[in-house]
Scaffold this motif. Structure first.
Motif, PDB file in Angstrom:
ATOM      1  N   CYS A 117     -31.216 -13.340 -40.216  1.00 55.10           N
ATOM      2  CA  CYS A 117     -29.984 -12.562 -40.418  1.00 55.10           C
ATOM      3  C   CYS A 117     -30.229 -11.090 -40.114  1.00 55.10           C
ATOM      4  CB  CYS A 117     -29.485 -12.719 -41.855  1.00 55.10           C
ATOM      5  SG  CYS A 117     -28.681 -14.301 -42.145  1.00 55.10           S
ATOM      6  N   LEU A 118     -31.355 -10.577 -40.600  1.00 53.19           N
ATOM      7  CA  LEU A 118     -31.671  -9.170 -40.345  1.00 53.19           C
ATOM      8  C   LEU A 118     -31.870  -8.915 -38.860  1.00 53.19           C
ATOM      9  CD1 LEU A 118     -34.026  -8.339 -43.324  1.00 53.19           C
ATOM     10  CD2 LEU A 118     -31.705  -7.514 -42.958  1.00 53.19           C
ATOM     11  N   LEU A 119     -32.572  -9.825 -38.193  1.00 54.87           N
ATOM     12  CA  LEU A 119     -32.776  -9.665 -36.749  1.00 54.87           C
ATOM     13  C   LEU A 119     -31.449  -9.727 -36.017  1.00 54.87           C
ATOM     14  CD1 LEU A 119     -35.985 -11.790 -36.117  1.00 54.87           C
ATOM     15  CD2 LEU A 119     -35.769  -9.302 -36.081  1.00 54.87           C
ATOM     16  N   GLY A 120     -30.589 -10.633 -36.424  1.00 53.58           N
ATOM     17  CA  GLY A 120     -29.277 -10.742 -35.796  1.00 53.58           C
ATOM     18  C   GLY A 120     -28.461  -9.483 -36.000  1.00 53.58           C
ATOM     19  N   LEU A 121     -28.512  -8.945 -37.217  1.00 53.19           N
ATOM     20  CA  LEU A 121     -27.775  -7.715 -37.487  1.00 53.19           C
ATOM     21  C   LEU A 121     -28.335  -6.555 -36.696  1.00 53.19           C
ATOM     22  CD1 LEU A 121     -27.213  -7.971 -41.345  1.00 53.19           C
ATOM     23  CD2 LEU A 121     -25.526  -8.266 -39.538  1.00 53.19           C
ATOM     24  N   SER A 122     -29.665  -6.459 -36.612  1.00 47.49           N
ATOM     25  CA  SER A 122     -30.246  -5.347 -35.852  1.00 47.49           C
ATOM     26  C   SER A 122     -29.949  -5.505 -34.366  1.00 47.49           C
ATOM     27  CB  SER A 122     -31.748  -5.234 -36.103  1.00 47.49           C
ATOM     28  OG  SER A 122     -32.419  -6.361 -35.582  1.00 47.49           O
ATOM     29  N   GLY A 123     -29.933  -6.755 -33.870  1.00 44.03           N
ATOM     30  CA  GLY A 123     -29.582  -6.991 -32.474  1.00 44.03           C
ATOM     31  C   GLY A 123     -28.132  -6.624 -32.203  1.00 44.03           C
ATOM     32  N   ALA A 124     -27.257  -6.987 -33.137  1.00 44.59           N
ATOM     33  CA  ALA A 124     -25.849  -6.651 -32.985  1.00 44.59           C
ATOM     34  C   ALA A 124     -25.653  -5.139 -33.057  1.00 44.59           C
ATOM     35  CB  ALA A 124     -25.021  -7.341 -34.070  1.00 44.59           C
ATOM     36  N   ALA A 125     -26.395  -4.492 -33.953  1.00 39.06           N
ATOM     37  CA  ALA A 125     -26.294  -3.029 -34.067  1.00 39.06           C
ATOM     38  C   ALA A 125     -26.787  -2.357 -32.793  1.00 39.06           C
ATOM     39  CB  ALA A 125     -27.091  -2.538 -35.266  1.00 39.06           C
ATOM     40  N   ALA A 126     -27.879  -2.861 -32.238  1.00 37.05           N
ATOM     41  CA  ALA A 126     -28.409  -2.290 -30.994  1.00 37.05           C
ATOM     42  C   ALA A 126     -27.414  -2.486 -29.860  1.00 37.05           C
ATOM     43  CB  ALA A 126     -29.749  -2.931 -30.645  1.00 37.05           C
ATOM     44  N   GLN A 127     -26.798  -3.662 -29.828  1.00 36.28           N
ATOM     45  CA  GLN A 127     -25.805  -3.934 -28.787  1.00 36.28           C
ATOM     46  C   GLN A 127     -24.605  -2.995 -28.938  1.00 36.28           C
ATOM     47  OE1 GLN A 127     -24.166  -7.908 -28.894  1.00 36.28           O
ATOM     48  NE2 GLN A 127     -23.886  -7.910 -26.690  1.00 36.28           N
ATOM     49  N   GLU A 128     -24.197  -2.759 -30.182  1.00 40.58           N
ATOM     50  CA  GLU A 128     -23.077  -1.848 -30.430  1.00 40.58           C
ATOM     51  C   GLU A 128     -23.451  -0.423 -30.045  1.00 40.58           C
ATOM     52  OE1 GLU A 128     -19.338  -0.998 -30.892  1.00 40.58           O
ATOM     53  OE2 GLU A 128     -20.093  -3.037 -31.094  1.00 40.58           O
ATOM     54  N   ASP A 129     -24.702  -0.017 -30.311  1.00 43.54           N
ATOM     55  CA  ASP A 129     -25.170   1.313 -29.908  1.00 43.54           C
ATOM     56  C   ASP A 129     -25.133   1.462 -28.387  1.00 43.54           C
ATOM     57  OD1 ASP A 129     -25.602   2.032 -32.537  1.00 43.54           O
ATOM     58  OD2 ASP A 129     -27.786   1.764 -32.456  1.00 43.54           O
ATOM     59  N   THR A 130     -25.571   0.423 -27.690  1.00 42.15           N
ATOM     60  CA  THR A 130     -25.572   0.442 -26.229  1.00 42.15           C
ATOM     61  C   THR A 130     -24.146   0.558 -25.697  1.00 42.15           C
ATOM     62  OG1 THR A 130     -27.577  -0.883 -26.164  1.00 42.15           O
ATOM     63  CG2 THR A 130     -26.250  -0.857 -24.168  1.00 42.15           C
ATOM     64  N   ARG A 131     -23.251  -0.208 -26.306  1.00 46.94           N
ATOM     65  CA  ARG A 131     -21.851  -0.156 -25.871  1.00 46.94           C
ATOM     66  C   ARG A 131     -21.251   1.225 -26.146  1.00 46.94           C
ATOM     67  NH1 ARG A 131     -17.042  -4.349 -27.477  1.00 46.94           N
ATOM     68  NH2 ARG A 131     -15.611  -3.601 -25.895  1.00 46.94           N
ATOM     69  N   ALA A 132     -21.579   1.806 -27.306  1.00 52.21           N
ATOM     70  CA  ALA A 132     -21.077   3.144 -27.641  1.00 52.21           C
ATOM     71  C   ALA A 132     -21.620   4.176 -26.661  1.00 52.21           C
ATOM     72  CB  ALA A 132     -21.470   3.509 -29.074  1.00 52.21           C
ATOM     73  N   ARG A 133     -22.881   4.046 -26.280  1.00 48.92           N
ATOM     74  CA  ARG A 133     -23.475   4.971 -25.298  1.00 48.92           C
ATOM     75  C   ARG A 133     -22.786   4.808 -23.945  1.00 48.92           C
ATOM     76  NH1 ARG A 133     -25.004   9.642 -23.710  1.00 48.92           N
ATOM     77  NH2 ARG A 133     -26.667   9.656 -22.197  1.00 48.92           N
ATOM     78  N   ALA A 134     -22.482   3.578 -23.566  1.00 46.05           N
ATOM     79  CA  ALA A 134     -21.783   3.342 -22.294  1.00 46.05           C
ATOM     80  C   ALA A 134     -20.398   3.988 -22.314  1.00 46.05           C
ATOM     81  CB  ALA A 134     -21.674   1.843 -22.021  1.00 46.05           C
ATOM     82  N   LYS A 135     -19.695   3.879 -23.438  1.00 44.35           N
ATOM     83  CA  LYS A 135     -18.378   4.521 -23.551  1.00 44.35           C
ATOM     84  C   LYS A 135     -18.497   6.034 -23.456  1.00 44.35           C
ATOM     85  CE  LYS A 135     -15.841   1.119 -26.272  1.00 44.35           C
ATOM     86  NZ  LYS A 135     -15.133   0.864 -27.543  1.00 44.35           N
ATOM     87  N   GLN A 136     -19.528   6.567 -24.084  1.00 43.54           N
ATOM     88  CA  GLN A 136     -19.755   8.018 -24.031  1.00 43.54           C
ATOM     89  C   GLN A 136     -20.015   8.457 -22.594  1.00 43.54           C
ATOM     90  OE1 GLN A 136     -23.471   9.327 -25.790  1.00 43.54           O
ATOM     91  NE2 GLN A 136     -22.526  11.244 -26.489  1.00 43.54           N
ATOM     92  N   LEU A 137     -20.858   7.725 -21.882  1.00 49.95           N
ATOM     93  CA  LEU A 137     -21.148   8.051 -20.482  1.00 49.95           C
ATOM     94  C   LEU A 137     -19.902   7.916 -19.618  1.00 49.95           C
ATOM     95  CD1 LEU A 137     -24.605   6.315 -20.232  1.00 49.95           C
ATOM     96  CD2 LEU A 137     -24.176   8.750 -19.808  1.00 49.95           C
ATOM     97  N   PHE A 138     -19.080   6.919 -19.904  1.00 55.32           N
ATOM     98  CA  PHE A 138     -17.829   6.746 -19.168  1.00 55.32           C
ATOM     99  C   PHE A 138     -16.936   7.971 -19.364  1.00 55.32           C
ATOM    100  CE2 PHE A 138     -13.441   5.368 -18.743  1.00 55.32           C
ATOM    101  CZ  PHE A 138     -13.463   4.728 -17.517  1.00 55.32           C
ATOM    102  N   SER A 139     -16.810   8.435 -20.600  1.00 52.20           N
ATOM    103  CA  SER A 139     -15.984   9.619 -20.889  1.00 52.20           C
ATOM    104  C   SER A 139     -16.524  10.861 -20.186  1.00 52.20           C
ATOM    105  CB  SER A 139     -15.926   9.870 -22.397  1.00 52.20           C
ATOM    106  OG  SER A 139     -15.255   8.824 -23.038  1.00 52.20           O
ATOM    107  N   ILE A 140     -17.837  10.990 -20.170  1.00 50.81           N
ATOM    108  CA  ILE A 140     -18.461  12.119 -19.458  1.00 50.81           C
ATOM    109  C   ILE A 140     -18.132  12.016 -17.976  1.00 50.81           C
ATOM    110  CG2 ILE A 140     -20.682  13.096 -18.737  1.00 50.81           C
ATOM    111  CD1 ILE A 140     -21.740  12.282 -21.561  1.00 50.81           C
ATOM    112  N   GLY A 141     -18.227  10.806 -17.422  1.00 56.72           N
ATOM    113  CA  GLY A 141     -17.902  10.595 -16.012  1.00 56.72           C
ATOM    114  C   GLY A 141     -16.466  10.979 -15.684  1.00 56.72           C
ATOM    115  N   VAL A 142     -15.532  10.630 -16.567  1.00 55.80           N
ATOM    116  CA  VAL A 142     -14.119  10.980 -16.348  1.00 55.80           C
ATOM    117  C   VAL A 142     -13.952  12.493 -16.329  1.00 55.80           C
ATOM    118  CG1 VAL A 142     -11.810  10.885 -17.374  1.00 55.80           C
ATOM    119  CG2 VAL A 142     -13.205   8.810 -17.252  1.00 55.80           C
ATOM    120  N   ARG A 143     -14.598  13.176 -17.283  1.00 53.93           N
ATOM    121  CA  ARG A 143     -14.494  14.641 -17.331  1.00 53.93           C
ATOM    122  C   ARG A 143     -15.080  15.271 -16.063  1.00 53.93           C
ATOM    123  NH1 ARG A 143     -15.919  13.876 -22.700  1.00 53.93           N
ATOM    124  NH2 ARG A 143     -18.034  14.622 -22.388  1.00 53.93           N
ATOM    125  N   LEU A 144     -16.236  14.786 -15.630  1.00 54.70           N
ATOM    126  CA  LEU A 144     -16.863  15.322 -14.419  1.00 54.70           C
ATOM    127  C   LEU A 144     -15.993  15.058 -13.188  1.00 54.70           C
ATOM    128  CD1 LEU A 144     -20.584  14.349 -15.121  1.00 54.70           C
ATOM    129  CD2 LEU A 144     -19.604  16.661 -15.126  1.00 54.70           C
TER     130      LEU A 144
END
Length: 160
Positions: A30-57
């Protein structure tokens, strides 16, 4: 600490040891699954942030910078909309071949594209294809070697 010592006492006793190990294993998964899900969510959040930066640029006219942001966002979390933005960057940078490639992938990958947007992309593809030439070589005799732009050396016939 009380719960921890109870767990160790529980594990040391002969009865229930297999239940304890099964419970412990389930908790670890369960802990591994949660940490994997959290890491995946972090990656997705970083991708959204980069997308927003790309739009501004892009809005500032920094198409090369926007492209780098979109490419990294797409690497982290592939999405057809990002691919469409990459195509727009290539188009604005005067790179029609790369723009065509990404617009075509956009249409192939994005099932929910509106009919208006699909028509806009198809119009962009027609416009871009007019900028791309084709070269047909007739190399005689078969087996002759040729080089294009001092780059890759090939032997005829090339059937690609």
């Amino acid at each position: 600490m009380e719960g921890l010592s109870y767990a160790f006492r529980f594990a040391r006793t002969g009865c229930g040891r297999s239940r304890f190990i099964a419970l412990l294993t389930a908790c670890v998964f369960c802990l591994l699954g949660l940490s994997g899900a959290a890491a995946q969510e972090d990656t997705r959040a970083r991708a959204k942030q980069l997308f927003s930066i790309g739009v501004r640029l892009y809005d500032k006219g920094d198409f090369a910078g926007a492209l780098r942001s979109f490419q990294e966002a797409h690497r982290l979390h592939p999405h057809p909309v990002v691919r469409g933005n990459m195509a727009n960057c290539y188009d604005r940078m005067g790179k029609p071949i790369e723009a065509i490639f990404n617009f075509e992938r956009f249409l192939e990958e994005y099932e929910n594209v509106s009919s208006t947007q699909r028509q806009e992309v198809k119009a962009a593809l027609r416009r871009l294809r007019k900028k791309v030439g084709q070269v047909r070589l007739l190399v005689v005799p078969d087996g002759a070697w040729f080089r294009i732009d001092d780059a890759e050396q090939r032997q005829s016939p090339v059937v690609e």
